[in-house]
Design an enzyme around this catalytic site. Structure first.
Site, mmCIF file in Angstrom:
data_model
loop_
_atom_site.group_PDB
_atom_site.id
_atom_site.type_symbol
_atom_site.label_atom_id
_atom_site.label_comp_id
_atom_site.label_asym_id
_atom_site.label_seq_id
_atom_site.Cartn_x
_atom_site.Cartn_y
_atom_site.Cartn_z
ATOM 1 N N LYS A 1 0.857 -1.190 0.000
ATOM 2 C CA LYS A 1 0.000 0.000 0.000
ATOM 3 C C LYS A 1 0.892 1.238 0.000
ATOM 4 O O LYS A 1 1.908 1.285 0.724
ATOM 5 C CB LYS A 1 -0.892 -0.033 1.249
ATOM 6 C CG LYS A 1 -1.980 1.043 1.288
ATOM 7 C CD LYS A 1 -2.858 0.862 2.531
ATOM 8 C CE LYS A 1 -4.034 1.828 2.565
ATOM 9 N NZ LYS A 1 -4.901 1.622 3.745
ATOM 10 N N SER B 1 -9.831 1.427 2.502
ATOM 11 C CA SER B 1 -8.988 2.236 1.659
ATOM 12 C C SER B 1 -7.893 1.474 0.935
ATOM 13 O O SER B 1 -7.353 1.956 -0.059
ATOM 14 C CB SER B 1 -8.344 3.341 2.503
ATOM 15 O OG SER B 1 -7.469 2.773 3.466
ATOM 16 N N SER C 1 -9.947 -0.919 6.746
ATOM 17 C CA SER C 1 -9.341 -0.779 5.416
ATOM 18 C C SER C 1 -8.580 -1.976 4.895
ATOM 19 O O SER C 1 -8.172 -1.973 3.734
ATOM 20 C CB SER C 1 -8.425 0.441 5.383
ATOM 21 O OG SER C 1 -9.201 1.591 5.218
HETATM 22 N N1 GLN Z 1 -13.214 3.692 5.817
HETATM 23 C C1 GLN Z 1 -12.725 4.152 7.091
HETATM 24 C C2 GLN Z 1 -12.366 5.607 7.002
HETATM 25 O O1 GLN Z 1 -12.597 6.178 6.000
HETATM 26 C C3 GLN Z 1 -11.542 3.316 7.503
HETATM 27 C C4 GLN Z 1 -10.311 3.668 6.795
HETATM 28 C C5 GLN Z 1 -9.130 2.849 7.196
HETATM 29 O O2 GLN Z 1 -9.260 1.818 7.860
HETATM 30 N N2 GLN Z 1 -7.970 3.341 6.856
HETATM 31 O O3 GLN Z 1 -11.851 6.186 7.907
#
Ligand code: GLN
Length: 478
Positions: A79, A154, A178
């Protein structure tokens, strides 16, 4: 492209035994990327020459009679919020364009020391804020199983890379879901380890008390192996757990006989959880019972407040962490007559709309007059959630729930109203707030034949129980 779908363990076994070369494996995966990543857009950065050179070093070690390690020649995708020395690390944000970290994240060092070959850096929602990769400044990633759908987020690029056969192993970060949510939407395994199990050194911080790095794989055993490699104490991360790691891989096949499994009732009743997803979770519970587990329903009442607490705590921490992107120290700088104007201009141009929204929400939640009513209250709710989980884990060893309320959705479906997107994380966020581990494993399909992920949660450092439960589900999946 068929050969690019073998598991990490098979790749490494073949390379170590001299059955095939790391170079051959790298070429196969690079060919898959060349063929399909124009459409999928899992990667933000791939340097084929560097990939081949890294593979050649593994082959040279094998030829010299050395063992390159348990991930010998295994292609890995990272990532793009994980620091890689001399290689662009953008967090899918304009504000980091052109920045090259001077060091590798601890997880990257450990993967490479175990023989892995880094294929490239994967797409994400900007600074890991989002659930679909639609917040990437460089355009979204497509779901390899249905390119009209999102891959989740994400860490959507990492999930898509594994699902598309670009790499058998990828790393992501999980602050509120994410890793697990994109794993569920792309039909792969995704593990969020216990907070502190894996070093965060070299992970660009989003919300430091919630962030955790973990693997995406196509099998549960590969996830166990990956955790064995990247986990364990790191003096460079002050929150890293000093407790020694068990051998996760060795525990994967030990079954669930006598294991106490709780179906988390609140997460089956939540608004927006699709009936087909609830049905798969119930079937998963039956499969575990058939394999010898004792299955009961368990209530963890405070989890229903997880989303509200998270959307105060995570933005609060983000507003503080992202203050460092000021036009002076990293990446983008937009010139202006005074320092203050330069910073405003840089941040205005460099950050996308969702990141700005989070910075404003977080700054507000932390402001003097509101601190206790918002941030303080959210922290108290966080404690309640941790207590309710702890009470549940006195009765059961692991908990079962959906990972994501629905299967993969279409582009644009949830972008009109931020709250609709935030609701994707109702089932995953509570484990981040408590710091406990959780895994998503594919278990059958929902509407349109798209995969459903079942989530297995457990108390701190109980990864072996999660992995053996997930392995049984993997074997029983419809
Ligand atoms: N979708 C969640 C957010 O937007 C989690 C994101 C993540 O785990 N990095 O914060």
């Amino acid at each position: 492209m068929g050969e690019s779908f073998i598991s990490a363990r098979e790749v490494a076994a073949g390379v170590r035994a001299g059955e095939w070369t790391a170079r051959h494996v790298a070429d196969e995966h690079l060919a898959a990327v060349a063929e399909r990543d124009g459409e999928i857009h899992a990667f933000l950065h791939v340097d084929p020459d560097a990939v081949r050179a890294a593979a050649d070093r593994i082959d040279a070690a094998v030829a010299a009679g050395d063992d390159p390690g348990p991930l010998a020649g295994v292609p890995v995708a990272l990532k793009d919020n994980l620091c890689t020395r001399g290689v662009p690390t953008t967090c899918a944000s304009r504000i980091l364009e052109g920045w090259r970290p001077p060091y590798d994240a601890t997880v990257v060092e450990r993967l490479v020391a175990a023989g892995a070959v880094v294929v490239g850096k994967t797409n994400l929602d900007e600074f890991a804020m989002g659930s679909s990769t639609e917040n990437s400044a460089f355009g979204p990633t497509r779901n390899p199983l249905d390119p009209s759908r999102v891959p989740g987020g994400s860490s959507g690029g990492s999930a898509a890379a594994v699902a598309a056969g670009f790499a058998p192993l990828a790393l992501g970060s999980d602050t509120g879901g994410s890793i697990r949510q994109p794993a569920a939407l792309c039909g792969v395994v995704g593990l969020k380890p216990t907070y502190g199990r894996v070093s965060r050194h070299g992970l660009v911080a989003f919300a430091s008390s919630l962030d955790q790095i973990g693997p995406f794989t196509r099998s549960v055993a590969d996830a166990a192996l990956a955790l064995d490699v990247i986990g364990g104490h790191d003096p460079l991360d002050a929150t890293s757990s000093p407790s020694p790691q068990p051998d996760h891989l060795a525990a994967v096949d030990s079954g669930v006989d006598g294991l106490r499994v709780g179906v988390l009732s609140e997460m089956l009743d939540m608004d927006g959880v699709a009936p087909e997803v609830v049905a798969r979770v119930r079937e998963a519970a039956e499969a575990l019972a058939a394999a010898g587990a004792e299955v009961v329903e368990v209530s963890v009442p405070a989890v229903i407040y997880g989303l509200s607490a998270y959307y105060l705590i995570a933005p609060a921490e983000a507003s503080s962490n992202l203050a460092r992107f000021d036009g002076v120290r990293y990446g983008l700088r937009v010139d202006a007559p005074t320092t203050n104007e330069m910073m405003v201009a840089t941040r205005t141009r460099g950050f996308g709309p969702e990141v700005k929204r989070r910075i404003m929400l977080g700054t507000y939640a932390l402001s003097a007059g509101y601190y206790d009513a918002f941030y303080g209250q959210a922290q108290r709710v966080r404690t309640l959630i941790a207590r309710d989980f702890a009470a549940a884990y006195e009765r059961v060893d692991v908990l079962l729930s959906p990972t994501s309320p629905t299967t993969a959705f279409a582009f644009g479906d949830k972008t009109a109203d931020p709250l609709t997107m935030y609701l994707n994380d109702v089932c995953t966020i509570p484990s981040n707030l408590s710091g406990d581990p959780a895994i998503s494993v594919p278990f059958g399909t929902g509407g349109d034949d798209l995969p459903v992920g079942v989530q297995v949660m457990g108390p701190a450092l109980a990864e072996t129980d999660l992995l053996r439960t997930a392995a049984v589900l993997e074997g029983a999946a419809p």
